[in-house]
Structure formats: C-alpha cells, structure tokens
Design an enzyme around this catalytic site. Structure first.
Site, PDB file in Angstrom:
ATOM      1  N   ASP A 239      -6.078  -2.175  -7.180  1.00  0.00           N
ATOM      2  CA  ASP A 239      -7.257  -2.905  -6.709  1.00  0.00           C
ATOM      3  C   ASP A 239      -7.285  -3.057  -5.192  1.00  0.00           C
ATOM      4  O   ASP A 239      -8.353  -2.997  -4.566  1.00  0.00           O
ATOM      5  CB  ASP A 239      -7.395  -4.267  -7.410  1.00  0.00           C
ATOM      6  CG  ASP A 239      -6.125  -5.100  -7.419  1.00  0.00           C
ATOM      7  OD1 ASP A 239      -5.174  -4.770  -6.692  1.00  0.00           O
ATOM      8  OD2 ASP A 239      -6.091  -6.095  -8.176  1.00  0.00           O
ATOM      9  N   THR A 240      -6.123  -3.215  -4.567  1.00  0.00           N
ATOM     10  CA  THR A 240      -6.107  -3.346  -3.111  1.00  0.00           C
ATOM     11  C   THR A 240      -6.526  -2.042  -2.439  1.00  0.00           C
ATOM     12  O   THR A 240      -7.215  -2.050  -1.415  1.00  0.00           O
ATOM     13  CB  THR A 240      -4.714  -3.751  -2.604  1.00  0.00           C
ATOM     14  OG1 THR A 240      -4.278  -4.902  -3.324  1.00  0.00           O
ATOM     15  CG2 THR A 240      -4.742  -4.084  -1.120  1.00  0.00           C
TER      16      THR A 240
END
Length: 468
Positions: A239-240
């Site tokens: 997700d980052t």
C-alpha cells in the site's frame, strides 16, 4: 465512447475500501463504493488475519460495481506488507495468516544471524531490521511449525494470495516482495544465495512481476459469483508503494510522508543506499514503481491514535479527536518508534506510563493523550527529515503528506513547525489513487509515472501548511 472504470481494492490494517475511478475532462474522478472493517483476531494463541472473510468482502465490493452499472475494465488489490500465506501442493492454505504484530518472532533474529549477520543482511537487501519482516516470520515457521514448513510449496504475500483467488494464477509482485528482506537490492530479484543459507526452499519463491503486469481475467468461478469479467492488473501491491506513486509532484527529490496506520517518511532513490550510515539510522530501501527505491523510515504512525480511539473514544471521529488535541497545551512527548507501542495491551495506559517514567506531565483526557501522540509523531518526523538530509546530502524545503493522515490538520501544523518545512497535504486516498494510476498506465490511458503524478496534482485538493 463508453466510460472506462478502474477498481482499486485497498486493504489496510484497520479497514478496506473499494474505490472506483475514471477519467473526466483530463482529471481522475474517484468514488468510494464499498468499505469494510479489518483487524487482527486471536486464534490458537496467535494474532491472525481472517483472509477468508476479507476475500468475501472483496467479492461483495465487486458486486456493488455490477449493481451500479459500472463494471471495471481492470482491478488490482493492495494491502499492508510483510505478511503471507503458505500453500500446499494442492494450492490450499496451510495454517493461518499470522499478523506481523504477533509475538512469534520475538528473539527469532537469533536463529537468523548464525546464517547471515545483520550487517550483511542490510548490505544485500537494503531493508531495515524489523522483527516482523517476512525473513524472520519464515524462520519462526521453520522453528515452531516444522510440519507446516515441510508441507509448504508456495509462499504468497497477502495481496498476491487474493489475486490468485481471483484469477487462479500465482505471481509475486515486486514492491511487496522487497519487504520480505529476501530481495537483493542490486539485482531486484530474490537473493537465492541468502535463501539457501537460511534453509528456505527455493520453490517457495516465484518469478517476480513488476507493477502493471497483467495477471489475467477473473476465473470462471469468480465471474459467476460477481456477475462480470475484468482484467486483473498487479498494482504496487504494498500500500505504501501505491501511495508514493500518488505523490503530486514533478520533483525527482521530493520528501514525503505516507501517513496512515504507519507513517512512512522518505524520498525516492534510483539506486539503493545500503551503506553503514544508512543502516545505523535504520532507513530502508523498499521497492517502488518503475524500480525506484522508497528510501524511508517506518514510524509508528496513526496506529497509536487508532488504538486510543478504540479504547476510550469510540464515539468520536478522528477529526474530532484531532481538533480537541489542537486545543491542549501539554508538552509531553514519547518515543513514537519504541517497541512498547507496537502492540501494547492498552495504548492509552502505555502512553501515560511512558510520560510518567520520563518525569513528564501525564495526559489524562482523550485530547491530552492525542496531543502527546501528535507532538511525538511531529518530533519523530523532524528527526527523520534531518537524518535523510544528512544521508542524501540534499536539503528539502517541503514535505508531501499523503494518505489518511493528510486530513489530520493539527498533525500537519505540528509537522511544519517541527521540521521548519512547508507541508503539502493530500490526496487523502493516495493509496487507492496510486493503485488506479498503475492500472491506467497499463491501459495506456496515462503515459507514465510523471504524467500520472501531474494528473493527480490536477485532480485532487492539496492543502498547504507553512512553518511559523
């Protein structure tokens, strides 16, 4: 021409969401169509993820697309990093998907270092030591669950597993794979020499695929369940990595904070920095889109606020807590990166205890506890910014804050004040936007990363916070 929709399924540690997007007059339009809760559960003495329920939620959100008459052209899933499932020879999951906050990796590093020293590990992978990295979790399985380890044929990271359930095709995506601490920073592929040293079967690790790779169509079984077919495109599944893709800048040397459950603060590099100085500061070189390195530090982040809300402020919104904290003048700070805040029995009491132990004012109200946390995070950001400047030899005048924390106005004000830098906050749904941008590039609706970031800048509100 019919509108082409793209679906991002973004699953974080506390919730998941289905975000649908399309282009309109040259801008990305984003629409949330489904949201669901997530969290660790206790099972057989371990903290685990209920991946079966999460997959049912993924399908439920996909069905919403059909109900709305907005069938996606493609879709992709991103989640948190480091956690995985093991599959047997019949592609069935072995055991549970144990969560990174579980204590099974306590002291397990002592079982890794006889094979490879901590220094060599960083030199090879560029990944910061965290007790829950996949390399240590696998060693825990090897030591504690020998039957499970012996029967494992494939390891899939959590989003890779969900993509497999959708398509019937197995692949391991690059950005999330780097968080295993088993990818060589130079070759950008599995470090098979390291894997062999540790006694992990090489067959567990499939060929690495880059973000934008087309995995295939939905399987027939899934098509029958959701009522349509679409392409499945691998986004940056960490997700980052998706969030960093959505930083709305054309600068090559931007400083950013991807602010959510974790605060990931860093910059982008073309080559990994695996130096002794970098290791000493505990910075990491995680994989990003287009083989850029996300040179960053993991900071505890809004997990602390999320925990306090759950414990003593369930009826309040995060914005209410943030606004109340802004009115407090308590000056106490704690080390936001201390292990004690990773998974305490009670976050509120742990913050109070830390203040007491250091002889500072002990926060009493929700607002005071939140103020201590926000102050502590801002100070941590300032220290990290200084480290990154020293290591890169560059000076930064501003910070881009993306993700949920972009909406925390008080934290952004404190960050500007503590760092002496202008803070540009937004977009809030950066992870989903980056996920979608990778799909749009794959579909040739956006040309490349630079064009995607310009489109994101043009499409979403960015707020500015100036230092005093």
């Amino acid at each position: 021409m019919d509108t082409r929709y793209y679906l991002a399924v973004d699953i974080g540690a506390s919730s998941g969401r289905h975000m649908l997007s399309h282009m309109e007059n040259g801008k990305m339009v984003l629409e949330e169509i489904y949201r669901f809760p997530n969290g660790m559960t206790e099972k057989a003495g371990h903290k685990v993820w209920d991946v079966d329920r999460l997959f049912e939620e993924i399908l439920t959100g996909m069905k919403k697309c059909l109900e709305m008459g907005k069938i996606p052209y493609s879709m992709g899933i991103d989640t948190w990093a480091v956690d995985f499932v093991l599959l047997d020879e019949n592609d069935k999951m072995i055991g549970d998907a144990v969560a990174y906050r579980d204590d099974r990796t306590k002291d397990i590093d002592k079982a890794v270092y006889p094979f490879v020293s901590e220094t060599e590990l960083y030199t090879r992978t560029g990944i910061q030591k965290q007790s829950f990295n996949t390399i240590y979790q696998l060693m825990a399985v090897k030591k504690q669950k020998q039957d499970m380890f012996a029967n494992a044929k494939i390891m899939l990271m959590i989003p890779d597993y969900f993509h497999f359930l959708l398509t019937g095709k197995k692949a391991q995506e690059y950005t999330n794979a780097t968080t295993t601490q088993l990818i060589n920073a130079k070759t950008k592929d599995w470090d098979y020499q390291l894997i062999e040293k540790l006694g992990y079967p090489q067959d567990l690790f499939l060929e690495i695929k880059s973000p934008g790779y087309e995995l295939g169509d939905l399987s027939n079984v899934i098509q029958e369940k959701v009522g349509f077919n679409c392409k499945v495109i691998l986004p940056p599944t960490h997700d980052t990595a998706s969030a960093v893709m959505a930083i709305p800048t054309q600068e090559e040397d931007a400083l950013y904070i991807s602010s959510g459950t974790w605060s990931l603060m860093g910059t982008e590099l073309k080559e990994a920095d695996c130096s002794a100085g970098s290791r000493k500061c505990n910075l990491t070189n995680e994989g990003g889109y287009d083989y850029r390195f996300r040179y960053l530090k993991n900071i505890m982040g809004l997990w602390m606020i999320q925990s306090v809300k759950k414990e003593i402020a369930q009826d309040m919104s995060f914005s209410q807590i943030c606004e109340m904290a802004a009115k407090e003048d308590i000056k106490s700070v704690v080390d936001a990166n201390a292990d004690r805040f990773l998974a305490p029995d009670n976050m509120t009491e742990e913050v109070k205890k830390a203040c007491s132990e250091s002889g500072q004012q002990i926060p009493q109200s929700v607002a005071e506890v939140a103020a201590v946390i926000y102050n502590s995070l801002a100070k941590c950001y300032a220290g990290t910014a200084q480290e990154i400047e020293e290591l890169t030899g560059k000076k930064y005048s501003h910070i881009h804050v993306v993700g949920g924390g972009a909406n925390a106005a008080y934290l952004n004000e404190l960050t500007a004040k503590e760092t002496g830098m202008t803070v540009y906050a937004g977009p809030g749904e950066a992870t989903a936007i980056g996920n979608i941008a990778s799909q749009m590039i794959a579909a040739e609706e956006l040309y490349d990363l630079k064009a995607a970031r310009q489109c994101i800048f043009d499409s979403f509100e960015i707020k500015e916070y100036c230092p005093d």
